[in-house]
Scaffold this active site. Structure first.
Site, PDB file in Angstrom:
ATOM      1  N   ASP B 129     -41.122  -9.337  31.069  1.00  0.00           N
ATOM      2  CA  ASP B 129     -39.829  -8.904  31.229  1.00  0.00           C
ATOM      3  C   ASP B 129     -38.836  -9.467  30.215  1.00  0.00           C
ATOM      4  O   ASP B 129     -38.236 -10.627  30.289  1.00  0.00           O
ATOM      5  CB  ASP B 129     -39.649  -9.591  32.600  1.00  0.00           C
ATOM      6  CG  ASP B 129     -38.207  -9.289  32.975  1.00  0.00           C
ATOM      7  OD1 ASP B 129     -37.319  -8.373  32.398  1.00  0.00           O
ATOM      8  OD2 ASP B 129     -37.861  -9.715  34.470  1.00  0.00           O
ATOM      9  N   SER B 132     -35.168 -10.476  31.272  1.00  0.00           N
ATOM     10  CA  SER B 132     -34.943 -11.601  31.740  1.00  0.00           C
ATOM     11  C   SER B 132     -35.131 -12.639  30.678  1.00  0.00           C
ATOM     12  O   SER B 132     -34.149 -13.457  30.490  1.00  0.00           O
ATOM     13  CB  SER B 132     -36.057 -11.963  32.787  1.00  0.00           C
ATOM     14  OG  SER B 132     -36.017 -11.398  33.886  1.00  0.00           O
ATOM     15  N   TYR B 225     -30.195  -5.827  42.060  1.00  0.00           N
ATOM     16  CA  TYR B 225     -28.875  -5.457  41.575  1.00  0.00           C
ATOM     17  C   TYR B 225     -27.801  -5.425  42.615  1.00  0.00           C
ATOM     18  O   TYR B 225     -28.323  -5.249  43.835  1.00  0.00           O
ATOM     19  CB  TYR B 225     -28.784  -4.215  40.628  1.00  0.00           C
ATOM     20  CG  TYR B 225     -29.394  -4.581  39.195  1.00  0.00           C
ATOM     21  CD1 TYR B 225     -28.971  -5.216  38.450  1.00  0.00           C
ATOM     22  CD2 TYR B 225     -30.777  -4.120  39.057  1.00  0.00           C
ATOM     23  CE1 TYR B 225     -29.461  -5.470  37.152  1.00  0.00           C
ATOM     24  CE2 TYR B 225     -31.453  -4.075  37.877  1.00  0.00           C
ATOM     25  CZ  TYR B 225     -30.836  -4.990  37.072  1.00  0.00           C
ATOM     26  OH  TYR B 225     -31.544  -5.052  35.760  1.00  0.00           O
TER      27      TYR B 225
END
Lengths: 362, 362
Positions: B129, B132, B225
């Site tokens: 990721d 991130s 989100y």
């Protein structure tokens, strides 16, 4: 009761100087002692302190140079000395060791001048110690600057993709600035180590969570400063530091001897031994630098090591640097007035006499 | 055993991009899996990673564009796409939501392309990721930047001349970047507060020592989100934030919605309510900014408040940003090769299929 002494606060004119000698909070404190304050319009603007804030605190805006006492941060220029009226009192940094001609010019102008650098380092005068208050700011900003220039994290970071270790930070010269740099780097999560030729500061280094680096060279001097090393001691110190430095991500150097060129602690060879991407922040740039590859006032990259030597770091955090300085100035001012707020210079007081650099006649 | 797959690492060409897609440590890791790495000379230089370090880790220096797999950080330009050979695999950021024409161009060039942004957010793929990992860097740097621009200390300071209180820092939008900004500001000694429209992150905010600011507006969306607020909710949020913000020295905003213009959280009016000398760091500059007075990529002072909106913050800490990114890329690469290190794309794997933006034919 009308104010008995008027204090003037000019806008600073030196390049990069964002500080101002008094802040609104301290104006309030002086007003309560029956001292009036006249602030030059815009004097606080580089510190992002609006004129309005001064007015709200009880100051008036106007010409600061006709005041009884003029307070400044940076050493006054010839043009500024010329604006002081005969019989005025001046308070500010005056670089008495490196620019003694400033005191001479002020005396010739009939001004009684007090140098913040000359306030005796006794406990009663600690609240006036502007060298310490500004060194605190410099040390904090030096650690931030090291973090900014480092291509790596200060704190250890654990992520889903694995861990990065904390940065290792070494501070050379552990006075007020060095201790604050150690404390700040440690706060940010770095492993910290302190070095000084004064073995008596080892406990202070440990008290901010840092390790003590002992190279076996001791050189305690007078007044809290180190004595100059002999040539042999210096060579041995450089050799040992070059070895020790290879393990650190960031080295912050703060070694200055009042009125003298700064000692070279980090040689060019030592820099070549540092890991690529590491950082040196050299706080001694104003007196030549502690690193041989320093360019005072600049950020350079040599052998893939970033070497930053900022000048006047306190000015980069102007509100709090000014606030601390203003408190130091206010503490001195309060010693120079009587209980009605009228000027009353008592040269039998060792602080008043010690700080005065123009002789004791008013 | 000879290497079965060659991975090429070009130098990045975008302005200000100091990262590089692989670092020496990760080259070693890939070599151990029988993957070869060809690095363009100078590819690491902006990250202060010398060519030598790549060579020591087992990479060769040469043309990265003829490799089987080309790995990059920034979205490739047309010229870069043209250098990829037919049949090659490409891995990097590809901005699939805002620049879908990149995937089209890569498909037309006969390239199989994987977008780091498109890796499914499932636990098995957490090690890949990159959004991130880079957000972690951005959040850390955002807190440092707020400290750098603030005219005041972050930590409480106690000196002989009195005390200054700790800074109050508010983070708006508490994803990975926001949490790391909160953690870093707190480390530096600030009092911290977090705000988000997703009430489920309150516990994470408290876990990094911050207070939770509840304005009573909830808007949890999908995929971690927030959903877009209605016009009424937005107006109410802006009104309430304008009131809350007046008490903070630094406000760090991180609210972004993938593929859309960033929401305005801090209105011009809210800025006028902030205390002089305060700071806004707006991490959403790339999608228009969360502050109405933001100039993306610049530092401006409005109403005596400093508003900084850095672009590509991860690139300002290039070694560790690159190292974390390289680990993400390596984790994906390891999924694309068999146990002998030969390319073997398994499009029945949801991570492989999800990350691929050029269709599933090789």
């Amino acid at each position: 009761m009308t104010a008995n002494t008027v204090v003037g606060v000019p806008a600073e004119t030196a390049g990069g100087e964002r500080r101002v000698a008094l802040v609104p909070k301290v104006v309030e404190r002086l007003r309560a002692k029956n001292i009036s304050v006249v602030v030059e319009p815009g004097a606080g603007s580089a510190a992002l302190i609006p004129d309005d804030a001064y007015v709200h605190s009880g100051a008036t805006l106007g010409d600061p140079w006709s005041a009884d006492v003029v307070v400044k941060v940076a050493v006054p220029t010839d043009a500024e000395v010329a604006r002081l009226r005969t019989g005025a009192v001046f308070i500010g940094f005056l670089a008495p060791l490196t620019q003694p001609e400033r005191a001479t010019a002020l005396r010739a102008a009939g001004v009684t001048a007090f140098a913040m650098e000359s306030i005796p380092r006794i406990s009663r005068a600690q609240s006036m110690d502007a060298l310490s208050s500004q060194a605190n700011v410099a040390g904090y900003r030096a650690a931030l600057l090291a973090a900014e220039h480092l291509t790596r994290f200060f704190p250890m970071l654990t992520t889903a993709a694995g861990t990065v270790p904390p940065a290792k930070v070494l501070v050379l010269g552990v006075g007020v600035a060095g201790l604050q740099a150690l404390a700040t780097a440690r706060r940010l999560g770095a492993h910290t180590t302190g070095y000084d030729v004064r073995p008596e500061v080892a406990d202070q280094v440990r008290s901010v969570g840092a390790q003590w680096l002992d190279l076996g060279i001791e050189a305690t001097g007078s007044g809290g400063y180190a004595r100059a090393l002999t040539d042999d001691e210096r060579a041995e110190q450089q050799r040992q530091l070059a070895k020790a430095i290879t393990g650190f991500d960031a080295v912050i150097t703060t070694a200055q001897v009042p009125g003298r060129t700064a000692p070279t602690l980090v040689t060019a060879e030592a820099v070549t031994g540092m890991r690529a991407g590491s950082v040196v922040v050299d706080l001694a740039g104003e007196s030549g630098g502690n690193c041989e590859l320093t360019t005072p006032g600049a950020v350079v990259v040599e052998h893939a090591v970033t070497i930053a030597s900022p000048l006047n770091l306190p000015a980069t955090m102007p509100e709090h640097a000014s606030e601390l300085y203003a408190r130091n100035v206010a503490a001195l001012l309060e010693l120079l007035v009587d209980k009605d707020g009228a000027l009353s210079l008592d040269f039998t007081d060792e602080v008043v006499a010690g700080a005065c650099v123009t002789g004791q006649e008013v």
